[in-house]
Design an enzyme around this catalytic site. Sequence first.
Site, PDB file in Angstrom:
ATOM      1  N   LYS A  11       0.728  -1.186  -0.009  1.00  0.00           N
ATOM      2  CA  LYS A  11       0.213  -0.214  -0.021  1.00  0.00           C
ATOM      3  C   LYS A  11       0.760   1.308  -0.116  1.00  0.00           C
ATOM      4  O   LYS A  11       0.702   2.162  -0.706  1.00  0.00           O
ATOM      5  CB  LYS A  11      -0.834  -0.062   1.160  1.00  0.00           C
ATOM      6  CG  LYS A  11      -1.624   0.940   1.857  1.00  0.00           C
ATOM      7  CD  LYS A  11      -2.340   0.978   2.992  1.00  0.00           C
ATOM      8  CE  LYS A  11      -1.005   0.858   4.185  1.00  0.00           C
ATOM      9  NZ  LYS A  11      -1.347   1.050   5.512  1.00  0.00           N
ATOM     10  N   THR A  12       1.694   1.374   0.922  1.00  0.00           N
ATOM     11  CA  THR A  12       2.794   2.427   0.976  1.00  0.00           C
ATOM     12  C   THR A  12       3.580   2.710  -0.411  1.00  0.00           C
ATOM     13  O   THR A  12       3.611   3.949  -0.680  1.00  0.00           O
ATOM     14  CB  THR A  12       3.691   2.482   1.987  1.00  0.00           C
ATOM     15  OG1 THR A  12       2.984   2.017   3.080  1.00  0.00           O
ATOM     16  CG2 THR A  12       4.383   3.725   2.220  1.00  0.00           C
ATOM     17  N   ASP A  57      -4.161   7.963   4.113  1.00  0.00           N
ATOM     18  CA  ASP A  57      -3.813   6.484   4.370  1.00  0.00           C
ATOM     19  C   ASP A  57      -4.558   6.090   5.559  1.00  0.00           C
ATOM     20  O   ASP A  57      -5.041   6.599   6.381  1.00  0.00           O
ATOM     21  CB  ASP A  57      -2.315   6.585   4.534  1.00  0.00           C
ATOM     22  CG  ASP A  57      -1.859   5.152   4.739  1.00  0.00           C
ATOM     23  OD1 ASP A  57      -2.323   4.204   4.203  1.00  0.00           O
ATOM     24  OD2 ASP A  57      -0.507   4.750   5.147  1.00  0.00           O
ATOM     25  N   GLU A  58      -4.947   4.578   5.832  1.00  0.00           N
ATOM     26  CA  GLU A  58      -5.555   4.152   6.684  1.00  0.00           C
ATOM     27  C   GLU A  58      -6.842   4.822   6.999  1.00  0.00           C
ATOM     28  O   GLU A  58      -7.437   5.027   8.083  1.00  0.00           O
ATOM     29  CB  GLU A  58      -4.524   4.287   8.105  1.00  0.00           C
ATOM     30  CG  GLU A  58      -3.403   3.654   7.933  1.00  0.00           C
ATOM     31  CD  GLU A  58      -3.154   2.305   8.260  1.00  0.00           C
ATOM     32  OE1 GLU A  58      -4.102   1.507   8.216  1.00  0.00           O
ATOM     33  OE2 GLU A  58      -1.901   1.739   8.615  1.00  0.00           O
ATOM     34  N   GLN A  79      -8.771  -4.312   9.129  1.00  0.00           N
ATOM     35  CA  GLN A  79      -7.749  -3.990  10.025  1.00  0.00           C
ATOM     36  C   GLN A  79      -8.316  -2.750  10.879  1.00  0.00           C
ATOM     37  O   GLN A  79      -7.393  -1.860  11.529  1.00  0.00           O
ATOM     38  CB  GLN A  79      -6.418  -3.666   9.533  1.00  0.00           C
ATOM     39  CG  GLN A  79      -5.617  -4.807   8.527  1.00  0.00           C
ATOM     40  CD  GLN A  79      -4.368  -4.718   8.305  1.00  0.00           C
ATOM     41  OE1 GLN A  79      -3.346  -4.172   8.967  1.00  0.00           O
ATOM     42  NE2 GLN A  79      -4.225  -4.625   6.736  1.00  0.00           N
ATOM     43  N   ARG A 139       0.712 -10.400  10.556  1.00  0.00           N
ATOM     44  CA  ARG A 139       2.294  -9.741  10.747  1.00  0.00           C
ATOM     45  C   ARG A 139       3.166 -10.727  10.330  1.00  0.00           C
ATOM     46  O   ARG A 139       4.466 -10.518  10.320  1.00  0.00           O
ATOM     47  CB  ARG A 139       2.312  -9.194  12.234  1.00  0.00           C
ATOM     48  CG  ARG A 139       1.525  -7.993  12.520  1.00  0.00           C
ATOM     49  CD  ARG A 139       1.379  -6.855  11.714  1.00  0.00           C
ATOM     50  NE  ARG A 139       0.202  -7.029  11.014  1.00  0.00           N
ATOM     51  CZ  ARG A 139      -0.051  -6.241  10.041  1.00  0.00           C
ATOM     52  NH1 ARG A 139       0.872  -5.641   9.318  1.00  0.00           N
ATOM     53  NH2 ARG A 139      -1.145  -6.550   9.021  1.00  0.00           N
TER      54      ARG A 139
END
Length: 765
Positions: A34-35, A222-223, A253, A606
């Site tokens: 995503k980043t 973002d997020e 998330q 993770r």
Amino acid sequence: MKKSIVENLNFSQAEAVLCIEKPLIIFAGAGTGKTRVITHKIAYLLSLGISPCSILAVTFTNKAAIEMKKRVIDLVPKTGSNVWISTFHSFCSYFLRTEALKIGVPSDFSIYNFADQKCVLKDCFKELNIDENKFVVSNIADRISRAKDDLRSPVNMTTKFNTENTLFANTVAEIYELYQKKMKNAGSLDFGDLIMQTVLAFQMYPILLDYYQGKYKYIMVDEYQDTNYAQYVLVKLLAAKYHNICVCGDDDQSIYSWRGADVNNILSFEKDYPNSRSIKLEQNYRSTPKILSVAYQVVKHNTARVDKRLWTQNCDDGCVKVLRTRNENDEALKIAKLIYLDVYSGKYNFSDFAIFYRTNAQSRVFEDAFRRICIPYTLIGTLKFYDRAEIKDIVAYLKFIHNQNDNVSFKRIINVPRRGVGKTSLEKLEKFSLMKNISMWQTIIFAREAGLTEKVIVALNSFVKFIRVSIELKNNASVREVVEKVIAHSGYVQELEIENLHESKIKIENIQELISAVKDFEKTSLDKSLMGYLTQVSLISDIDSADESKNKVTLMTLHLAKGLEFNNVFICGLEEGLFPIIRETTICNKRELEEERRLMYVGMTRAKKRLYLCWSLERTIYGKTKWSAPSRFILEAGFKDEIMYIKQNFSMNLNRKFSAINMGTGFNKKFPSATEVKYNIFDDYHHSYIALNDKTKDELVSTTGASIVKILCKFKIGAMVTHPIFGRGKIIEKSGIGNDLKLTVLFEDGQWKKLLARVANLTLI
DNA sequence: TAGCCCGGCGTTTTT
DNA sequence: CGCCGGGCTA
């Protein structure tokens, strides 16, 4: 040029990067790059000749913002550094300071954190004569924060706008109003204010909004699943002119709804922007197929989610295992040994391992075990540098030197080090300041009038002198010099030196560390003023990222794990009642359970290679040992054999007359009576059994403890009751359980009573 | 004013 | 089991 930017991206990523002239939502699953997409998108925009000043990218954490900025600069070395990439809060504080004159906030406002807020609230309680036993300060602080997240004013919190819980709502509104007044008098804004005031300014001053809308032609968030209503409105306002808004996030998330985040913001994006595009990133570059599959098995139990499924080309070389242990010490020791063997056989480094748990209290056994076996570890999140008392004290001095109306800082430092200005003197001073409606600093000159003793007045005067000199210094010298002078001349370090305890030595070391942090700030920051430093300190708060390079095992809560990755992950304390965590009032709240499940999903995703799901048959919490059942998440992940151990332990416990069991009864409550325990164990087992054999979603949701709710939660918070003597009232608080269940009832005459449910003779109405 | 003792209470916490 | 805060006493 275009080609080179998307060259190393997969198809969906490239699509997302190239889609720029319309609203775009990117559903970016865990580990899907995503980043990478956002940074490449910014690079792409810049390659088209778009000015870096017209691009705005906001995130939630400083860490994410710094990382993103770094990667943009890597891609586009010079122009990249002019793109505005920051957190919501630093964007808003920059805006508010810049436009302060136009919108009527002081440009040099102080920023209050949660602890500062609580101090102000305590004063509000005192002034309004509210008993802290009836209203809990942190609870009210939360409510006020949520109100700001929802852009609600004090008036908006009263019964005029709320039908339920009349007196309670009005009291909260009353506290909120006074709180705002005090904040204004102190020239301070809290975190919620930063966002809310920005939104209000845009709503009130169309010219200002128009300017910023024109300035930021391209907006990225973002997020997005973590945005609250205020942030959502802010983004919507800013993007209203060009609609070139790109949000990205993952509803699976979303783990911060208890802090005001609203998943619906991401779920309804397509409704908000009808001509938008939606792109899903589903190729995962992080984990093994097995890990992804197991994580999916768990998260698919949630109902309110956008359907998506991660896939990967990674090879399937790790494993997912359940680790069952006797108790929490055994859990820590077994994990420590596993890590030890892997590291000393050369397979992995210590830094390849992470331990996740639901509550901070669980970290201690791991620390003990790791110390014993000599495993280096780093504990993240518990004691933050800027939360240490000595650091807060020094920073309070700096805050006060910057803004003398800051009453919270004044109260913190006035008697630290001890100057003989005690509680009573302070109370007199405060009373007088309220009467005159001036700050406590301004009250000092009236000390005699306020009735303080000569001795205290002398002490106050020398304090005033010290502050005056410091203010003078601030205006002429660097932050570093101010800090050094404050530390040297406030008497703070001297007092620690005289104490000469082991603790005081550590404190002095920390204070030295603060000086180097200030030096660092002066090297890196553009705004080198004291205000600039204080803003940074208020908005940053963690400096622990420095440890990343070290070869250590990471210990942290699941919440802090978001955004990180490790080769080997242990998720610990997977027991019903602990994870999913259960409080008596929310035991069957489906929404909260789904958030727990997302937290589990975050934890699982993770892991790159190996994932261990750990649970303990027995666990001691707050000095009480309780039996546990494996978390439903373990069963949902497909490890259904674990249920056998519930069976075994239930019969075992039955024979032992059920000394105790973890059944989600809250924490430090007395053990339930034998009959209650018996009932609940059977019930637990029964429901789990059903869940396995006839697993509809709804049944899984109500798997555990459903009947506890029936027995013990007949009296729900918010329910109306009558009492033979006190009359009608509303339950506003609960504590204890079973025979010890206590209810705080707010009666219609405004009286509160804490009543033992067993004897109070309350009737639900 | 300050230090001590007792009792209540204990989920998570990007800023 | 430990921590923090309020209240009491020296």
